[in-house]
Design an enzyme around this catalytic site. Sequence first.
Site, PDB file in Angstrom:
ATOM      1  N   THR A  98      40.844  30.253  29.010  1.00 12.72           N
ATOM      2  CA  THR A  98      41.262  29.918  30.520  1.00 12.72           C
ATOM      3  C   THR A  98      40.176  30.497  31.460  1.00 12.72           C
ATOM      4  OG1 THR A  98      43.626  29.628  30.205  1.00 12.72           O
ATOM      5  CG2 THR A  98      43.027  30.539  32.279  1.00 12.72           C
ATOM      6  N   THR A 132      38.539  39.667  40.796  1.00 12.98           N
ATOM      7  CA  THR A 132      38.899  40.920  40.879  1.00 12.98           C
ATOM      8  C   THR A 132      37.732  41.896  41.167  1.00 12.98           C
ATOM      9  OG1 THR A 132      39.764  42.526  39.306  1.00 12.98           O
ATOM     10  CG2 THR A 132      38.747  40.640  38.345  1.00 12.98           C
ATOM     11  N   ASP A 133      38.349  43.052  41.554  1.00 15.44           N
ATOM     12  CA  ASP A 133      37.299  44.230  41.772  1.00 15.44           C
ATOM     13  C   ASP A 133      36.682  44.865  40.242  1.00 15.44           C
ATOM     14  OD1 ASP A 133      39.573  45.606  41.146  1.00 15.44           O
ATOM     15  OD2 ASP A 133      39.533  46.984  42.451  1.00 15.44           O
ATOM     16  N   GLU A 134      37.507  44.460  39.408  1.00 17.06           N
ATOM     17  CA  GLU A 134      37.239  44.822  37.885  1.00 17.06           C
ATOM     18  C   GLU A 134      35.759  44.480  37.219  1.00 17.06           C
ATOM     19  OE1 GLU A 134      40.391  44.926  35.121  1.00 17.06           O
ATOM     20  OE2 GLU A 134      41.922  45.645  36.416  1.00 17.06           O
ATOM     21  N   TYR A 158      39.113  41.185  29.606  1.00 16.80           N
ATOM     22  CA  TYR A 158      39.613  40.238  30.833  1.00 16.80           C
ATOM     23  C   TYR A 158      38.793  40.372  31.995  1.00 16.80           C
ATOM     24  CZ  TYR A 158      41.792  40.112  35.440  1.00 16.80           C
ATOM     25  OH  TYR A 158      41.907  40.021  36.967  1.00 16.80           O
ATOM     26  N   LYS A 162      36.340  37.359  33.708  1.00 13.30           N
ATOM     27  CA  LYS A 162      36.584  37.229  35.202  1.00 13.30           C
ATOM     28  C   LYS A 162      35.121  37.155  35.558  1.00 13.30           C
ATOM     29  CE  LYS A 162      39.375  36.724  37.603  1.00 13.30           C
ATOM     30  NZ  LYS A 162      40.167  35.367  38.075  1.00 13.30           N
ATOM     31  N   TYR A 215      49.386  55.752  30.975  1.00 14.05           N
ATOM     32  CA  TYR A 215      48.249  55.910  29.971  1.00 14.05           C
ATOM     33  C   TYR A 215      47.746  57.067  30.230  1.00 14.05           C
ATOM     34  CZ  TYR A 215      49.333  50.988  29.165  1.00 14.05           C
ATOM     35  OH  TYR A 215      50.041  49.526  28.970  1.00 14.05           O
TER      36      TYR A 215
HETATM   37  P1  NAD Z   1      49.536  36.322  37.031  1.00 14.77           P
HETATM   38  O1  NAD Z   1      49.329  36.459  35.481  1.00 14.77           O
HETATM   39  O2  NAD Z   1      50.634  36.617  37.703  1.00 14.77           O
HETATM   40  O3  NAD Z   1      49.573  34.570  37.201  1.00 14.77           O
HETATM   41  C1  NAD Z   1      48.607  33.849  36.508  1.00 14.77           C
HETATM   42  C2  NAD Z   1      49.221  32.218  36.742  1.00 14.77           C
HETATM   43  O4  NAD Z   1      48.018  31.319  35.997  1.00 14.77           O
HETATM   44  C3  NAD Z   1      50.290  32.077  35.691  1.00 14.77           C
HETATM   45  O5  NAD Z   1      51.276  31.432  36.677  1.00 14.77           O
HETATM   46  C4  NAD Z   1      49.925  31.257  34.784  1.00 14.77           C
HETATM   47  O6  NAD Z   1      50.823  30.456  34.170  1.00 14.77           O
HETATM   48  C5  NAD Z   1      48.798  30.545  35.325  1.00 14.77           C
HETATM   49  N1  NAD Z   1      47.831  29.998  34.161  1.00 14.77           N
HETATM   50  C6  NAD Z   1      47.218  30.652  33.160  1.00 14.77           C
HETATM   51  N2  NAD Z   1      46.566  29.921  32.330  1.00 14.77           N
HETATM   52  C7  NAD Z   1      46.388  28.833  33.178  1.00 14.77           C
HETATM   53  C8  NAD Z   1      45.586  27.606  32.708  1.00 14.77           C
HETATM   54  N3  NAD Z   1      44.892  27.306  31.636  1.00 14.77           N
HETATM   55  N4  NAD Z   1      45.829  26.278  33.545  1.00 14.77           N
HETATM   56  C9  NAD Z   1      46.680  26.694  34.739  1.00 14.77           C
HETATM   57  N5  NAD Z   1      47.427  27.685  34.758  1.00 14.77           N
HETATM   58  C10 NAD Z   1      47.192  28.743  34.156  1.00 14.77           C
HETATM   59  O7  NAD Z   1      48.346  36.596  37.690  1.00 14.77           O
HETATM   60  P2  NAD Z   1      48.053  37.083  39.192  1.00 14.77           P
HETATM   61  O8  NAD Z   1      48.299  38.568  39.321  1.00 14.77           O
HETATM   62  O9  NAD Z   1      49.041  36.088  40.222  1.00 14.77           O
HETATM   63  O10 NAD Z   1      46.718  36.712  39.459  1.00 14.77           O
HETATM   64  C11 NAD Z   1      46.220  35.457  40.190  1.00 14.77           C
HETATM   65  C12 NAD Z   1      44.515  35.633  40.192  1.00 14.77           C
HETATM   66  O11 NAD Z   1      44.195  36.875  41.181  1.00 14.77           O
HETATM   67  C13 NAD Z   1      43.894  35.844  38.808  1.00 14.77           C
HETATM   68  O12 NAD Z   1      42.766  34.903  38.990  1.00 14.77           O
HETATM   69  C14 NAD Z   1      43.451  37.347  39.102  1.00 14.77           C
HETATM   70  O13 NAD Z   1      42.213  37.585  38.072  1.00 14.77           O
HETATM   71  C15 NAD Z   1      43.240  37.482  40.282  1.00 14.77           C
HETATM   72  N6  NAD Z   1      43.345  38.940  40.825  1.00 14.77           N
HETATM   73  C16 NAD Z   1      44.877  39.441  40.517  1.00 14.77           C
HETATM   74  C17 NAD Z   1      44.957  40.986  41.017  1.00 14.77           C
HETATM   75  C18 NAD Z   1      46.082  41.672  40.675  1.00 14.77           C
HETATM   76  O14 NAD Z   1      46.168  42.867  41.109  1.00 14.77           O
HETATM   77  N7  NAD Z   1      47.170  41.066  40.140  1.00 14.77           N
HETATM   78  C19 NAD Z   1      43.583  41.527  41.860  1.00 14.77           C
HETATM   79  C20 NAD Z   1      42.619  40.925  41.962  1.00 14.77           C
HETATM   80  C21 NAD Z   1      42.446  39.695  41.538  1.00 14.77           C
HETATM   81  O1  DAU Z   2      41.832  45.713  40.050  1.00 13.64           O
HETATM   82  C1  DAU Z   2      42.539  44.517  39.809  1.00 13.64           C
HETATM   83  C2  DAU Z   2      43.161  44.429  38.873  1.00 13.64           C
HETATM   84  O2  DAU Z   2      44.430  45.051  38.588  1.00 13.64           O
HETATM   85  C3  DAU Z   2      43.548  42.801  38.494  1.00 13.64           C
HETATM   86  O3  DAU Z   2      42.075  41.983  38.276  1.00 13.64           O
HETATM   87  C4  DAU Z   2      44.387  42.463  37.198  1.00 13.64           C
HETATM   88  O4  DAU Z   2      44.659  41.050  36.984  1.00 13.64           O
HETATM   89  C5  DAU Z   2      45.698  43.418  37.459  1.00 13.64           C
HETATM   90  O5  DAU Z   2      46.382  43.251  36.242  1.00 13.64           O
HETATM   91  C6  DAU Z   2      45.313  44.790  37.548  1.00 13.64           C
HETATM   92  O6  DAU Z   2      44.594  45.405  36.702  1.00 13.64           O
HETATM   93  P1  DAU Z   2      45.058  47.111  35.979  1.00 13.64           P
HETATM   94  O7  DAU Z   2      44.633  47.045  34.789  1.00 13.64           O
HETATM   95  O8  DAU Z   2      44.523  47.892  37.096  1.00 13.64           O
HETATM   96  O9  DAU Z   2      46.507  46.866  36.254  1.00 13.64           O
HETATM   97  P2  DAU Z   2      48.031  47.254  35.569  1.00 13.64           P
HETATM   98  O10 DAU Z   2      48.946  47.456  36.358  1.00 13.64           O
HETATM   99  O11 DAU Z   2      47.940  46.959  34.088  1.00 13.64           O
HETATM  100  O12 DAU Z   2      47.458  48.957  35.218  1.00 13.64           O
HETATM  101  C7  DAU Z   2      47.464  49.624  36.467  1.00 13.64           C
HETATM  102  C8  DAU Z   2      46.890  51.135  36.020  1.00 13.64           C
HETATM  103  O13 DAU Z   2      48.228  51.638  35.514  1.00 13.64           O
HETATM  104  C9  DAU Z   2      45.957  51.072  35.116  1.00 13.64           C
HETATM  105  O14 DAU Z   2      45.162  52.155  35.150  1.00 13.64           O
HETATM  106  C10 DAU Z   2      46.677  51.283  33.662  1.00 13.64           C
HETATM  107  C11 DAU Z   2      47.923  51.874  34.078  1.00 13.64           C
HETATM  108  N1  DAU Z   2      49.113  51.800  33.248  1.00 13.64           N
HETATM  109  C12 DAU Z   2      49.567  50.432  33.085  1.00 13.64           C
HETATM  110  C13 DAU Z   2      50.742  50.028  32.422  1.00 13.64           C
HETATM  111  C14 DAU Z   2      50.951  48.630  32.394  1.00 13.64           C
HETATM  112  C15 DAU Z   2      49.660  52.800  32.838  1.00 13.64           C
HETATM  113  O15 DAU Z   2      49.601  54.154  33.037  1.00 13.64           O
HETATM  114  N2  DAU Z   2      50.969  52.390  32.129  1.00 13.64           N
HETATM  115  C16 DAU Z   2      51.310  51.117  31.999  1.00 13.64           C
HETATM  116  O16 DAU Z   2      52.446  50.905  31.392  1.00 13.64           O
END
Ligand code: NAD
Ligand code: DAU
Length: 356
Positions: A98, A132-134, A158, A162, A215
């Site tokens: 994807t 993402t910042d990652e 991941y 990205k 973690y």
């Molecule tokens: P999410 O996992 O909640 O949502 C992703 C959505 O994309 C889902 O609804 C899924 O069904 C859809 N999807 C997955 N594969 C697909 C495909 N092949 N075609 C069409 N739809 C598809 O994710 P989110 O947290 O809402 O993140 C959205 C975007 O923002 C992502 O690109 C992510 O990398 C970016 N982002 C997320 C965060 C965060 O903290 N959540 C931070 C920075 C950037």
């Molecule tokens: O920085 C932006 C990113 O933030 C986005 O691009 C990603 O899509 C989004 O998932 C998020 O990534 P992280 O890995 O930072 O998010 P997560 O919520 O999975 O974890 C946040 C922090 O908490 C990370 O250091 C791992 C830790 N963690 C996570 C889970 C699920 C725990 O300690 N315990 C847990 O059970």
Amino acid sequence: MILVTGAAGFIGANFVLGWLSSVGESVLSIDKLTYAGNLENLACLRGDSRHTFAQLDIADSDELLRLLAHHQPRAVVNFAAETHVDRSIDGPDAFIQTNIVGTFRLLESVRNYWIGLEGRAKTEFRFLHVSTDEVYGSLAPDQAAFTETSNYEPNSPYSASKAASDHLVRAWHHTYGFPVLTTNCSNNYGPLQFPEKLVPLVILNALGGKPLPVYGDGLQVRDWLYVGDHCSAIRRILEEGKLGETYNIGGWNEKTNIEIVTAICHILDEIRPRTDGLPYAEQISYVTDRPGHDRRYAVDARKLERELGWRPVETFETGIRKTVQWYLNSPEWIKSVQSGSYRDWVQKQYSDGSDI
Ligand code: NAD
Ligand code: DAU
């Protein structure tokens, strides 16, 4: 109208809801509806003539071209992605498919549509890619926050996928003149987030009397941004961003994971105390660390402030309180996401943490 991909996910749905209530322009939402996509997130738009939904993979070029020709959007905002780092470690395939192949096919489909536009429809068209910042890797405690010129050093499947998608977007601008904008945002939290991510997982586990898995040593740092602020930044960049540029989006809110977990526990102690009178922090459980866990992210969002005048509205304290309250008020939504596949994931991921 605009086209929004990944619209049934956490940020995509918040964006569509915010867009319709603030801008009011029609939206074509598409989403593959993976485990993370949930049509309940858009349920309040049923019957709203400004909103259309199509279940579609961004890699399905034929269907995408048909939809583009039919709806004639003036912009595309691409949220569609596989997004959970732990799942990318467990099974990277879907992330490659994807985030890399899907983004490539989406770029090609939208570019083909854009080539056929004329006049202002062509010059004013925008493709905004949400990243993402990652992609910048991990910071040492004393290192300056990521800027738009920081090197790309992704560390997880991941973030590598990205990063690859960001490079494709950049190349499509440089080579074909395709009108792109890219945003790199820090960790979001807020309503509608799937409870595999730290904030909703902790809220729901706390309320369910389950362990709160932290973690490693819990001292990893993330920069937390309320989802509504991320959406307002994207709206601003879509309207005023400079073509081909990237913009960092962040909350100026660096916190360790244990601070996040403790803050949630304190709010719950106050507004939904445990029946036995003990603090929720009693449920904190340190578990095996994530492989290759990035230690610190921090975003320097000064370019966005300087050039486009954006700053977040919520502080962490106001945003996290709203978020906890939203989960307390949303039992039906919670039921809709805690399906069998969710339970299977939790069991697999936390198998050394007994009953998480
Ligand atoms: P999410 O996992 O909640 O949502 C992703 C959505 O994309 C889902 O609804 C899924 O069904 C859809 N999807 C997955 N594969 C697909 C495909 N092949 N075609 C069409 N739809 C598809 O994710 P989110 O947290 O809402 O993140 C959205 C975007 O923002 C992502 O690109 C992510 O990398 C970016 N982002 C997320 C965060 C965060 O903290 N959540 C931070 C920075 C950037
Ligand atoms: O920085 C932006 C990113 O933030 C986005 O691009 C990603 O899509 C989004 O998932 C998020 O990534 P992280 O890995 O930072 O998010 P997560 O919520 O999975 O974890 C946040 C922090 O908490 C990370 O250091 C791992 C830790 N963690 C996570 C889970 C699920 C725990 O300690 N315990 C847990 O059970």
